[in-house]
Design a protein around this motif. Structure first.
Motif, mmCIF file in Angstrom:
data_model
loop_
_atom_site.group_PDB
_atom_site.id
_atom_site.type_symbol
_atom_site.label_atom_id
_atom_site.label_comp_id
_atom_site.label_asym_id
_atom_site.label_seq_id
_atom_site.Cartn_x
_atom_site.Cartn_y
_atom_site.Cartn_z
ATOM 1 N N ASN A 60 -2.873 5.606 -2.455
ATOM 2 C CA ASN A 60 -2.190 4.980 -1.318
ATOM 3 C C ASN A 60 -0.707 4.776 -1.601
ATOM 4 O O ASN A 60 0.141 5.027 -0.737
ATOM 5 C CB ASN A 60 -2.845 3.648 -0.960
ATOM 6 N N CYS A 61 -0.405 4.308 -2.797
ATOM 7 C CA CYS A 61 1.003 4.092 -3.158
ATOM 8 C C CYS A 61 1.752 5.417 -3.248
ATOM 9 O O CYS A 61 2.913 5.509 -2.830
ATOM 10 C CB CYS A 61 1.100 3.317 -4.469
ATOM 11 N N LYS A 62 1.098 6.444 -3.769
ATOM 12 C CA LYS A 62 1.736 7.756 -3.829
ATOM 13 C C LYS A 62 2.048 8.267 -2.424
ATOM 14 O O LYS A 62 3.149 8.775 -2.187
ATOM 15 C CB LYS A 62 0.845 8.759 -4.568
ATOM 16 N N HIS A 100 5.135 6.492 -1.235
ATOM 17 C CA HIS A 100 6.403 6.557 -1.973
ATOM 18 C C HIS A 100 6.761 7.906 -2.584
ATOM 19 O O HIS A 100 7.876 8.065 -3.081
ATOM 20 C CB HIS A 100 6.407 5.490 -3.078
ATOM 21 N N SER A 123 9.281 1.292 -6.939
ATOM 22 C CA SER A 123 8.506 1.134 -5.696
ATOM 23 C C SER A 123 7.017 1.299 -5.957
ATOM 24 O O SER A 123 6.192 0.588 -5.374
ATOM 25 C CB SER A 123 8.964 2.148 -4.646
ATOM 26 N N MET A 124 6.681 2.230 -6.823
ATOM 27 C CA MET A 124 5.272 2.426 -7.175
ATOM 28 C C MET A 124 4.713 1.180 -7.863
ATOM 29 O O MET A 124 3.602 0.746 -7.565
ATOM 30 C CB MET A 124 5.101 3.651 -8.079
ATOM 31 N N CYS A 139 4.264 -1.555 -5.280
ATOM 32 C CA CYS A 139 3.120 -1.223 -4.433
ATOM 33 C C CYS A 139 1.808 -1.503 -5.174
ATOM 34 O O CYS A 139 0.898 -2.133 -4.633
ATOM 35 C CB CYS A 139 3.215 0.241 -4.019
ATOM 36 N N LEU A 140 1.724 -1.046 -6.402
ATOM 37 C CA LEU A 140 0.505 -1.263 -7.187
ATOM 38 C C LEU A 140 0.261 -2.738 -7.453
ATOM 39 O O LEU A 140 -0.876 -3.204 -7.392
ATOM 40 C CB LEU A 140 0.563 -0.488 -8.501
ATOM 41 N N ASP A 162 1.146 -5.149 -5.502
ATOM 42 C CA ASP A 162 0.667 -5.691 -4.219
ATOM 43 C C ASP A 162 -0.825 -5.422 -4.044
ATOM 44 O O ASP A 162 -1.578 -6.298 -3.633
ATOM 45 C CB ASP A 162 1.440 -5.101 -3.041
ATOM 46 N N TYR A 163 -1.263 -4.190 -4.358
ATOM 47 C CA TYR A 163 -2.686 -3.861 -4.252
ATOM 48 C C TYR A 163 -3.520 -4.700 -5.208
ATOM 49 O O TYR A 163 -4.584 -5.197 -4.834
ATOM 50 C CB TYR A 163 -2.922 -2.363 -4.534
#
Length: 148
Positions: free
Chosen positions: A104-106, A109, A121-122, A125-126, A128-129
């Motif tokens: 999802n992050c990939k 971003h 950003s990755m 994002c990770l 956050d997950y």
């Protein structure tokens, strides 16, 4: 509020768990500190600062490049400089949940042209997950306790 220390700690934990055992993690970190023009004291000070998500987005570029250096030197990127889920899975088998978070992050971003921005950003994002996943797990535990 997010803590810069949480993001960097997650990064370091993920890397130390997935690095080949022949690579000394402190050498990797010291090398990336050097190439990113960050002292250990600066990194520690930055990790102690409580930051909002907006502050993290505006974090000094050298810290974002530090994140990129760590994943690049740990050989966790593909030939395009993007996180390689298969490589990570080979080094440390991923749970379905973690694989899905990475994918999802990939998707969100991988089009980022700047490698430093991409890496950071990755990680955001990770984190956050992982944070959302922890909250769901805590809610499920509370529900299970109430049902007993």
């Amino acid at each position: 509020m997010l803590h810069v220390s949480i993001v960097i700690s997650l990064l370091l934990v993920a890397l130390t768990e997935s690095l080949p055992t022949t690579l000394d993690e402190s050498d990797l970190m010291n090398e990336c500190l050097y190439f990113s023009h960050i002292t250990l004291e600066e990194l520690q000070a930055q990790m102690n600062i409580s930051s909002s998500e907006e502050d993290l987005d505006n974090l000094d570029r050298k810290y974002k490049c530090f994140a990129h250096c760590l994943v690049a030197r740990a050989n966790l990127l593909d030939s395009r400089g993007r996180v390689d889920v298969a490589k990570i899975d080979e080094l440390e088998p991923l749970t379905d949940e973690h694989r899905q978070a990475l994918e999802n992050c990939k998707r969100a971003h991988d089009d980022e042209p700047d490698n430093c921005e991409y890496a950071f950003s990755m990680f955001l994002c990770l984190s956050d997950y992982l944070e959302a996943s922890d909250e769901v797990d805590e809610e499920q535990e509370k529900d299970n306790d109430l049902n007993e």
